[in-house]
Design a protein around this motif. Structure first.
Motif, PDB file in Angstrom:
ATOM      1  N   ARG A  54       5.941  -0.580  -2.929  1.00 56.61           N
ATOM      2  CA  ARG A  54       6.213   0.588  -2.099  1.00 56.61           C
ATOM      3  C   ARG A  54       4.914   1.111  -1.494  1.00 56.61           C
ATOM      4  O   ARG A  54       3.844   1.004  -2.092  1.00 56.61           O
ATOM      5  N   ARG A  55       5.025   1.688  -0.331  1.00 56.48           N
ATOM      6  CA  ARG A  55       3.850   2.206   0.371  1.00 56.48           C
ATOM      7  C   ARG A  55       3.120   3.278  -0.449  1.00 56.48           C
ATOM      8  O   ARG A  55       1.895   3.331  -0.480  1.00 56.48           O
ATOM      9  N   ASP A  56       3.915   4.144  -1.144  1.00 52.81           N
ATOM     10  CA  ASP A  56       3.268   5.230  -1.881  1.00 52.81           C
ATOM     11  C   ASP A  56       2.608   4.748  -3.166  1.00 52.81           C
ATOM     12  O   ASP A  56       2.020   5.529  -3.904  1.00 52.81           O
ATOM     13  N   ASP A  57       2.712   3.433  -3.479  1.00 46.94           N
ATOM     14  CA  ASP A  57       2.013   2.880  -4.631  1.00 46.94           C
ATOM     15  C   ASP A  57       0.612   2.416  -4.268  1.00 46.94           C
ATOM     16  O   ASP A  57      -0.134   1.940  -5.111  1.00 46.94           O
ATOM     17  N   LEU A  58       0.227   2.562  -2.987  1.00 49.17           N
ATOM     18  CA  LEU A  58      -1.050   2.043  -2.504  1.00 49.17           C
ATOM     19  C   LEU A  58      -2.024   3.171  -2.196  1.00 49.17           C
ATOM     20  O   LEU A  58      -1.636   4.267  -1.786  1.00 49.17           O
ATOM     21  N   ARG A  68      -7.640   7.761  -1.168  1.00 45.43           N
ATOM     22  CA  ARG A  68      -6.731   8.570  -0.372  1.00 45.43           C
ATOM     23  C   ARG A  68      -5.486   7.761  -0.040  1.00 45.43           C
ATOM     24  O   ARG A  68      -5.484   6.525  -0.048  1.00 45.43           O
ATOM     25  N   GLU A  69      -4.416   8.500   0.255  1.00 46.05           N
ATOM     26  CA  GLU A  69      -3.184   7.834   0.669  1.00 46.05           C
ATOM     27  C   GLU A  69      -3.375   7.226   2.057  1.00 46.05           C
ATOM     28  O   GLU A  69      -4.044   7.814   2.915  1.00 46.05           O
ATOM     29  N   PRO A  70      -2.781   6.077   2.289  1.00 45.13           N
ATOM     30  CA  PRO A  70      -2.997   5.405   3.590  1.00 45.13           C
ATOM     31  C   PRO A  70      -2.226   6.110   4.702  1.00 45.13           C
ATOM     32  O   PRO A  70      -1.036   6.414   4.567  1.00 45.13           O
ATOM     33  N   SER A  71      -2.909   6.385   5.798  1.00 42.88           N
ATOM     34  CA  SER A  71      -2.234   6.933   6.970  1.00 42.88           C
ATOM     35  C   SER A  71      -1.641   5.809   7.809  1.00 42.88           C
ATOM     36  O   SER A  71      -0.591   5.947   8.440  1.00 42.88           O
ATOM     37  N   ALA A  72      -2.323   4.670   7.790  1.00 43.01           N
ATOM     38  CA  ALA A  72      -1.834   3.485   8.507  1.00 43.01           C
ATOM     39  C   ALA A  72      -2.329   2.257   7.759  1.00 43.01           C
ATOM     40  O   ALA A  72      -3.436   2.261   7.215  1.00 43.01           O
ATOM     41  N   LEU A  73      -1.521   1.229   7.713  1.00 43.20           N
ATOM     42  CA  LEU A  73      -1.883  -0.001   7.018  1.00 43.20           C
ATOM     43  C   LEU A  73      -1.865  -1.156   7.997  1.00 43.20           C
ATOM     44  O   LEU A  73      -0.969  -1.272   8.834  1.00 43.20           O
ATOM     45  N   ARG A  96       5.884  -3.144   6.342  1.00 46.97           N
ATOM     46  CA  ARG A  96       7.202  -3.003   6.950  1.00 46.97           C
ATOM     47  C   ARG A  96       7.769  -1.652   6.538  1.00 46.97           C
ATOM     48  O   ARG A  96       8.579  -1.552   5.602  1.00 46.97           O
ATOM     49  N   GLY A  97       7.295  -0.594   7.185  1.00 45.03           N
ATOM     50  CA  GLY A  97       7.763   0.744   6.838  1.00 45.03           C
ATOM     51  C   GLY A  97       7.309   1.127   5.442  1.00 45.03           C
ATOM     52  O   GLY A  97       6.114   1.141   5.137  1.00 45.03           O
ATOM     53  N   GLU A  98       8.268   1.397   4.538  1.00 50.76           N
ATOM     54  CA  GLU A  98       7.941   1.792   3.176  1.00 50.76           C
ATOM     55  C   GLU A  98       7.682   0.588   2.273  1.00 50.76           C
ATOM     56  O   GLU A  98       7.256   0.758   1.127  1.00 50.76           O
ATOM     57  N   GLN A  99       7.951  -0.620   2.740  1.00 54.01           N
ATOM     58  CA  GLN A  99       7.710  -1.831   1.967  1.00 54.01           C
ATOM     59  C   GLN A  99       6.461  -2.523   2.502  1.00 54.01           C
ATOM     60  O   GLN A  99       6.296  -2.684   3.714  1.00 54.01           O
TER      61      GLN A  99
END
Length: 803
Positions: free
Chosen positions: A688-692, A646-651, A672-675
């Motif tokens: 990028r965050r959406d790559d995780l 699933r996509e991360p809601s919080a990291l 750090r936000g999207e990074q």
């Protein structure tokens, strides 16, 4: 009447000639039991039973077309043998045993072939296999021990073979002994012929009755003329006795074997019955399938409470007769809505009304028996009762006129109607004064105009035609007549009333026109006017039917054109998307090549590490862009998108994540936000965050479901030994697949800081090895590649030095 069986009385069965259809179907059976099974087919009165039987016949039809018949030819009827086995102690004759064994073995082979069918394609046939016992063990010795003429072979038992060999040797010794005796000097005056023969199972020689020197021995017979005696010399009495004893032992062994085999079948009589019943069942299925193929028929659809809707319907027996003489039947189309409970079919003499009514009745009965219908398509309601009054029942012996016979038949049909019922009447109301006949016909039709009863009646009576047009729940149809030639076309026009055209046909057949003219005068202007209206109505309906056909054709053309344009647009869109995906892939490859070239030129290790991180981040961005593009094309199928992740809601720092662009697991260092900074072994890179993706609760993040741990080194450095991290096994992979996996592994190995890896590809045909080595030659991440040493797999592996 059996429960669940369609109520079809003998008179209706005869009127429709249903037994003729059954005989035609039975002619395609290969066994006597299969033929009898067809002649006694069950007419299912419930929709489930009828549909199941039809589906099973359809499966058999498909299987026949794919692999041929499951039933061999030339099998004898086993039922007389079964009757013998039913009597305790009875031994079957050799020929009867062989015939029974052949049928039983055919059934055993049938069971094995049914069990080998694909249950997805042939579920009903497949389910029949367990019900057919395997009796090959009982049948094989019989077929090996008895020849086609019913003689026991030496192979039947070792004892039988021994006795026959001993008897043959002794008989040959006796024959030679007697031949020497008849050839001895001095025997010429007494021996009739120079040969040895047998009488009463004993070897003898022919001796003249008037011989001067009598041969000492036993006389077994005298010729018809009395001139010759057949004498067994005393010297051969004992060998002959031994020969007779051997023959008796041989016969006793044969009787023992026949009794043994008979008792073997008798002990398993129940299983024998089941196996033969299965053989007959499949034979009856195949017979119906062959019949359907011969007539180019179709499996009917049974729809309880549905309409009568048939296309291209033919009378099956008429079709066969016409085909034998090079002709063909004119197909009929019938559409009869369930809201219309009575159909009045009118038209000229010899116009096909009776054939149409019979064809419909036979179609219904065939559908309820799982017999393919002689039609292009057929959708029929469910009936529990079928009655038919068709033909001239006049009988001098029973003192019945045509009218009386019809009235009795009508009374029989309507006396005890069991709904849903189909009632077929030919020329209802004929045989008496027309006005009274019409009144009687109308009253009968009105009495039957109730839910659950479908009535089809043919008629010439104008009053009945008018009744059908004006009565709710009734429908009218006409047999088409060519208005120019006055010849019938044998086609049905639904919604029309047919004209008898008797006067016009009489003129065409040569009747004096003056007589016909006078007949028109007698008929009166109103009748002529009514007939004219019917003709105009029929012509108008024909014109409307033509227009409807044109509209349907144009509608189909428009639909075909729309489908072509939709397909063309889909292909164009797919080409556009494929081009974009290819461009992204080329950009990623170019970035890697240029980045690796620049890295090779950097001497400072720290600067080189920073450059590597920048390169990895750039690769991550492009790969993520590619992944999102693929997800838009086919959501859920793009590389790196995993259903169970699933996509991360919080990291949070220390959290395990899956980096989709490079197919590796890492640990979050800082978000750090999207990074996000992620550590992969000794390497740290920004993605990028959406790559995780993160694993759901209860699932470890070692690797996403369905991804092999062997691929691309996708393992954590701390839970794999050094060998596992530094090699990939591609044995058994296709070349295209192996190249993709190798590229991923090279990426991961470079990121992990490895300077050397091993690629295992095996020897095989060498195709995979050569393709992999060509791919490695000149690869931007590869410094050199060489075959592994003998201790590391030799030429079955390749050692790769990384840049």
């Amino acid at each position: 009447m059996s429960p669940g069986h369609v109520d079809l009385d003998a008179d209706s069965r005869l009127a429709l000639d249903f037994d003729g259809v059954l005989a035609a179907v039975a002619g395609h059976a290969r066994t006597a039991m299969g033929r009898d099974g067809i002649l006694d087919l069950f007419l299912f009165a419930d929709a489930a039973g009828a549909m199941a039987e039809t589906a099973t016949v359809s499966e058999s039809w498909r299987q026949l077309e794919r692999e041929g018949s499951l039933i061999p030819t030339g099998l004898a009827d086993p039922r007389p043998m079964l009757a013998g086995l039913a009597v305790q102690g009875v031994t079957l004759e050799a020929r009867a045993l062989r015939d029974l064994a052949a049928s039983v073995l055919a059934a055993s082979e049938l069971g094995r072939r049914l069990a080998a069918l694909d249950p997805a394609d042939f579920p009903r046939l497949y389910e029949m296999a367990p019900g057919i016992p395997d009796l090959a063990r009982e049948a094989d010795p019989i077929l090996a021990g008895i020849d086609g003429e019913g003689r026991l072979l030496d192979a039947a038992s070792p004892e039988l073979a021994r006795l026959r060999r001993a008897r043959a040797r002794l008989a040959e010794r006796l024959r030679r002994l007697l031949e020497r005796m008849v050839r001895e000097p001095g025997r010429d005056d007494g021996i009739r012929d120079d040969f040895v023969t047998q009488r009463n199972g004993r070897f003898v020689v022919p001796v003249r009755t008037d011989a001067p020197h009598a041969l000492r021995g036993i006389v077994h017979a005298t010729s018809a003329s009395g001139a010759t005696r057949f004498v067994e010399p005393l010297e051969t009495v004992e060998p002959n006795n031994e020969l007779v004893r051997l023959e008796e032992q041989e016969l006793e062994e044969e009787r023992r074997l026949l009794a043994l085999w008979s008792d073997g079948f008798r002990r398993r009589a129940t299983e024998v019955d089941r196996s033969l019943a299965g053989l007959a069942r499949v034979d009856a299925l195949e017979a119906r399938a062959r019949y359907g193929a011969e007539l180019k028929g179709t499996a009917a659809e049974i729809v309880s409470g549905g309409p009568i809707r048939v296309r291209g319907l033919r009378h099956p027996l008429l079709e066969r007769r016409l085909r034998e003489h090079g002709g063909s039947a004119v197909p009929l189309d019938l559409d009869f809505d369930p809201a219309d409970r009575a159909l009045v079919l009118s038209g000229p003499n010899t116009g096909g009304k009776t054939v149409a009514a019979k064809s419909l009745g036979l179609a219904v009965l065939s559908a309820h028996a799982g017999i393919p219908v002689a039609a292009d398509s057929a959708s029929l309601p469910l009936y529990r009762q079928v009655r038919a009054d068709i033909g001239d029942h006049q009988s001098i012996a029973s003192d019945l006129s045509t009218f009386s016979a019809h009235v009795r038949a009508i009374s029989r049909c309507i006396a005890d109607v069991r709904q849903p019922a189909l009632l077929l009447f030919d020329e209802l109301g004929t045989g008496t004064e027309p006005s009274e006949g019409a009144a009687l016909a109308q009253a009968v039709l009105e009495a039957l105009l109730r839910p659950g009863v479908t009535t089809v009646a043919t008629t010439h009576l104008a009053a009945i035609k008018a009744w059908a047009f004006t009565t709710p729940g009734a429908a009218s149809a006409a047999m088409e007549l060519n208005s120019t030639t006055l010849e019938p076309t044998y086609r049905v026009q639904m919604g029309a009333a047919g004209t008898s055209a008797a006067l016009a046909i009489a003129v065409r057949l040569g009747l004096d026109p003056r007589i016909v003219a006078r007949a028109r005068e007698c008929l009166g202007p109103q009748a002529i006017e009514a007939e004219t209206y019917l003709v105009r109505l029929r012509e108008s309906l024909a014109a409307l039917e033509g227009e409807r056909a044109q509209i349907a054709e144009r509608t189909q053309q428009i639909e075909d054109e729309r489908t072509r344009w939709t397909l063309r647009l889909d292909l164009e869109e797919q080409r556009r998307r494929d081009g974009a995906a290819a461009a992204l892939e080329r950009a990623l490859v170019d970035l890697r090549r240029e980045g690796r070239r620049e890295l090779d030129q950097i001497v400072d290790k720290r600067e080189q590490a920073r450059a590597e991180r920048r390169l990895a981040a750039a690769e991550s961005r492009i790969a993520g862009e590619k992944r999102r593009h693929q997800a838009e094309i086919a959501p859920g199928t793009a590389e790196g998108s995993q259903r169970d992740w699933r996509e991360p809601s919080a990291l949070e720092a220390g959290q395990a994540v899956w980096v989709g662009s490079i197919g590796r697991e890492g640990i979050v260092v800082e978000a750090r936000g999207e990074q996000v900074d992620v550590r992969l072994g000794a390497l740290r890179l920004t993605v990028r965050r959406d790559d995780l993706r993160v694993a759901p609760a209860g699932q470890t993040a070692d690797e996403p479901p369905g991804v092999s741990a062997r691929i691309a080194g996708r393992t954590r450095p701390d839970d794999r030994d050094e060998t596992t991290q530094r090699e990939i096994n591609l044995i058994g992979r296709r070349v295209e697949e192996a190249l993709v996996l190798l590229d991923r592994f090279l990426d991961a190995s470079v990121l992990a800081g490895h300077d050397e890896i091993r690629v295992i590809h095996g020897h095989g045909t060498g195709r995979l090895r050569e393709a992999l080595r060509r791919h490695l030659d000149g690869h931007p991440q590869v410094r050199a590649a060489r075959p592994a040493g003998p201790e590391a797999g030799g030429d079955g592996a390749t050692v790769v030095e990384l840049r």
